[in-house]
Design a protein around this motif. Structure first.
Motif, PDB file in Angstrom:
ATOM      1  N   THR A   4      -1.525   1.913  -8.937  1.00 29.34           N
ATOM      2  CA  THR A   4      -2.210   0.896  -8.140  1.00 29.34           C
ATOM      3  C   THR A   4      -2.076  -0.492  -8.764  1.00 29.34           C
ATOM      4  O   THR A   4      -1.878  -0.620  -9.967  1.00 29.34           O
ATOM      5  CB  THR A   4      -3.718   1.218  -8.024  1.00 29.34           C
ATOM      6  N   GLU A  24       2.550   1.631  -3.457  1.00 31.29           N
ATOM      7  CA  GLU A  24       1.617   2.189  -4.451  1.00 31.29           C
ATOM      8  C   GLU A  24       1.573   3.708  -4.356  1.00 31.29           C
ATOM      9  O   GLU A  24       1.623   4.405  -5.359  1.00 31.29           O
ATOM     10  CB  GLU A  24       0.199   1.650  -4.212  1.00 31.29           C
ATOM     11  N   ARG A  25       1.467   4.228  -3.143  1.00 31.14           N
ATOM     12  CA  ARG A  25       1.411   5.684  -2.946  1.00 31.14           C
ATOM     13  C   ARG A  25       2.714   6.334  -3.390  1.00 31.14           C
ATOM     14  O   ARG A  25       2.700   7.395  -4.012  1.00 31.14           O
ATOM     15  CB  ARG A  25       1.117   6.016  -1.476  1.00 31.14           C
ATOM     16  N   TYR A  71      -6.406   2.304  -4.621  1.00 29.36           N
ATOM     17  CA  TYR A  71      -5.222   2.102  -3.799  1.00 29.36           C
ATOM     18  C   TYR A  71      -5.540   1.095  -2.695  1.00 29.36           C
ATOM     19  O   TYR A  71      -6.652   1.067  -2.168  1.00 29.36           O
ATOM     20  CB  TYR A  71      -4.752   3.430  -3.186  1.00 29.36           C
ATOM     21  N   ALA A 129       0.847  -1.203   0.000  1.00 28.93           N
ATOM     22  CA  ALA A 129       0.000   0.000   0.000  1.00 28.93           C
ATOM     23  C   ALA A 129       0.880   1.249   0.000  1.00 28.93           C
ATOM     24  O   ALA A 129       0.624   2.207  -0.744  1.00 28.93           O
ATOM     25  CB  ALA A 129      -0.932  -0.014   1.206  1.00 28.93           C
TER      26      ALA A 129
END
Length: 176
Positions: free
Chosen positions: A138, A132-133, A144, A129
């Motif tokens: 994503t 991804e940010r 997300y 997670a």
């Protein structure tokens, strides 16, 4: 974020780059070290994966391929039933309820897969997670992971061993 690192983690139209890097390229490097003109590969595709076997035959005709599970018309559940009867332990991912034995945190996974990862491997879920940010992309359809609702996604039935008639025949052939 450099493009190379970003490419490593994104699942695109032809799948995740890890399939090429960790499977195909490794196999091709090994092939180059072999003296045999014709290599024989034994694949574990089951009777429901004939399309994958056909694609493989088209893309690598320079090698010989055998598909014993397809030839025996065994499904994934029957193969798992056969393994159970033979006393062969399955990989952990199946025991945790996953339908496939993919890497933990595979970018090819969908919402249901990621929700099972969240349950069994919370640190990996958090790591992906955050990644991804960091890269601004994503794993799953524009959602997300840190926004993924815990109940979302298709949670497929886990692979349960069942030994029908074709499994019984295969078992008989193995144990004599």
């Amino acid at each position: 974020m450099d493009t190379i690192r970003k490419r490593r983690y994104i699942n695109g139209p032809s799948g995740a780059p890890c399939t090429s890097e960790l499977k195909r390229k490794v196999r091709q490097c090994w092939e180059q070290t072999q003296d045999d003109d014709l290599l024989l590969y034994v694949w574990g595709y089951d009777s429901e994966e004939k399309h994958r076997a056909e694609r493989l035959l088209q893309t690598t005709p320079e090698h010989e391929h055998v598909f014993p599970l397809i030839d025996a018309m065994l499904t994934k559940d029957e193969v798992h039933g056969l393994l159970e009867r033979l006393g062969i332990k399955r990989p952990l991912m199946y025991e945790l309820g996953f339908r496939n034995n993919n890497c933990v945190g595979c970018v090819k996974g969908g919402m249901g897969y990621w929700n099972i990862i969240r349950k069994h491997f919370p640190e990996r879920f958090k790591e992906m997670a955050a990644l991804e940010r960091e890269i601004g992309a994503t794993c799953i359809k524009g959602i997300y992971l840190d926004e993924l609702e815990p109940g979302r996604g298709r949670i497929e039935d886990e692979v349960m061993g069942e030994c029908g008639i074709l499994c019984e025949i295969a078992y008989g052939n193995i144990v004599g």
